[in-house]
Scaffold this active site. Structure first.
Site, PDB file in Angstrom:
ATOM      1  N   LYS A 209      10.722 -16.392  14.753  1.00  0.00           N
ATOM      2  CA  LYS A 209      12.082 -16.927  14.640  1.00  0.00           C
ATOM      3  C   LYS A 209      12.839 -16.060  13.639  1.00  0.00           C
ATOM      4  CE  LYS A 209      14.765 -21.090  13.612  1.00  0.00           C
ATOM      5  NZ  LYS A 209      14.707 -22.511  13.192  1.00  0.00           N
ATOM      6  N   LYS A 263      12.624 -16.692  19.183  1.00  0.00           N
ATOM      7  CA  LYS A 263      13.984 -17.199  19.038  1.00  0.00           C
ATOM      8  C   LYS A 263      14.750 -16.306  18.064  1.00  0.00           C
ATOM      9  CE  LYS A 263      16.607 -21.352  17.761  1.00  0.00           C
ATOM     10  NZ  LYS A 263      16.543 -22.712  17.170  1.00  0.00           N
TER      11      LYS A 263
END
Length: 340
Positions: A209, A263
């Site tokens: 992330k 992400k």
């Protein structure tokens, strides 16, 4: 040796007479040989839940997306079941009055996410539920962990995240998704779930992330944009790093993650492909709020074809190797696929 084509009189310079364009000349041919496509089974639908009754509350920075009441979430889950979408992901819009420095509302067994989870499982038990494990929707400072003297502390945060995951599992959550990027949280959560008899609960770790500009609309949707003090670069990944993503994912896999995630999605397709090649396990892409809103805004201005851009973006994730995609386009894509 290249030969002259008797029909055209042209020299066919392609090796062996191959013409790759032959496979593109009609819709049926393109569909026949397509290597990668998007299926309804690939989709996870992120949904924002809010307090109170009434209809959908539009998120201004995410055209077509709204915050839903608990009852609205149940109806969305019914729609997901009807469309064949296998999983919905729940994210709460927490009122400022319930936020504090420690994110205490995350541990409330009757918080928004838990109530929505129970309500959905009572009515639509066949739809999977993914719950976010992080403190930023609940903290007054907007960070994913506990802040001490300006530092987001790791181990104290992990202890709370384990308790949050247990609260969600008790409510009926099928998959917990640690998105906080604290070190060691997957091992702690796995141990806590197993010790409490939730050995079947799955962990989808946000393994890679990145600290990204593409999260802005999401923070509007969950109410943390105005609360956030500073940024998250001391715990979310630096955008310039790829090898670090392999290390992050390896750590989460070793600690017991069942699935991993990248992400944002589109700016990090190279990371997605590398993780798939390296670990050969279910790997997901999150098409973030900023990615979604960029496509929607351009489409609304007539600059691009929204439906075509939507499908092109999702096929890119699948082509890079994604097992599935978290996308706000999920119901729209599912409906389009059913129409054929």
């Amino acid at each position: 040796m290249a030969e002259r084509n008797p029909m055209t009189g042209m020299i066919d310079r392609a090796t062996g007479g191959a013409r790759l364009r032959r496979l593109r000349q009609s819709d049926w041919a393109r569909r026949l040989v397509r290597e990668t496509d998007v299926r309804v089974d690939d989709l996870i639908w992120p949904i924002f839940v809010r307090e109170g009754d009434g209809g959908p509350e539009p998120v201004a920075s995410m055209p077509g997306v709204s915050r839903l009441s608990v009852a609205g979430c149940v109806e969305a889950a019914r729609e997901a079941a009807d469309l064949g979408i296998p999983v919905i992901a729940l994210f709460p819009y927490t009122d400022a009055s319930l936020r504090d420095e420690a994110g205490s509302e995350a541990l409330n067994a009757d918080n928004l996410v838990c109530r929505a989870t129970r309500a959905i499982k009572d009515v639509v038990p066949e739809v999977g539920i993914l719950c976010d494990v992080a403190l930023d929707p609940y903290t007054s400072h907007g960070h994913d962990g506990i802040v001490r003297d300006g530092v987001i502390v790791n181990d104290e945060t992990v202890e709370i995240l384990c308790r949050q995951a247990l609260v969600q599992a008790r409510a009926g959550c099928d998959i917990v998704g640690p998105s906080d990027m604290m070190d060691g949280r997957v091992a702690c959560i796995r141990a806590a779930l197993d010790a409490e008899g939730f050995g079947d609960a799955m962990i989808m770790s946000y393994a890679a992330k990145y600290a990204s500009a593409f999260y802005g609309p999401f923070r509007d949707a969950v109410g943390s944009a105005g609360a956030l003090r500073g940024d998250k670069r001391t715990y979310q990944m630096d955008m310039g790093n790829a090898l670090e993503a392999l290390r992050e994912a390896a750590q989460d896999v070793a600690e017991g993650a069942d699935m991993i995630m990248v992400k944002p999605g589109m700016p990090y397709l190279d990371i997605l492909a590398r993780l798939v090649d390296e670990f050969r396990m279910p790997t997901f892409a999150y098409q973030t709020s900023g990615e979604y809103s960029t496509i929607m805004a351009a489409a609304q201005n007539g600059w691009i074809d929204g439906d075509k851009a939507m499908f092109e973006s999702l096929r890119a994730f699948k082509r890079a190797g994604a097992s599935g995609i978290l996308s706000y386009f999920a119901p729209r894509v599912a409906k389009a696929l059913h129409r054929g």
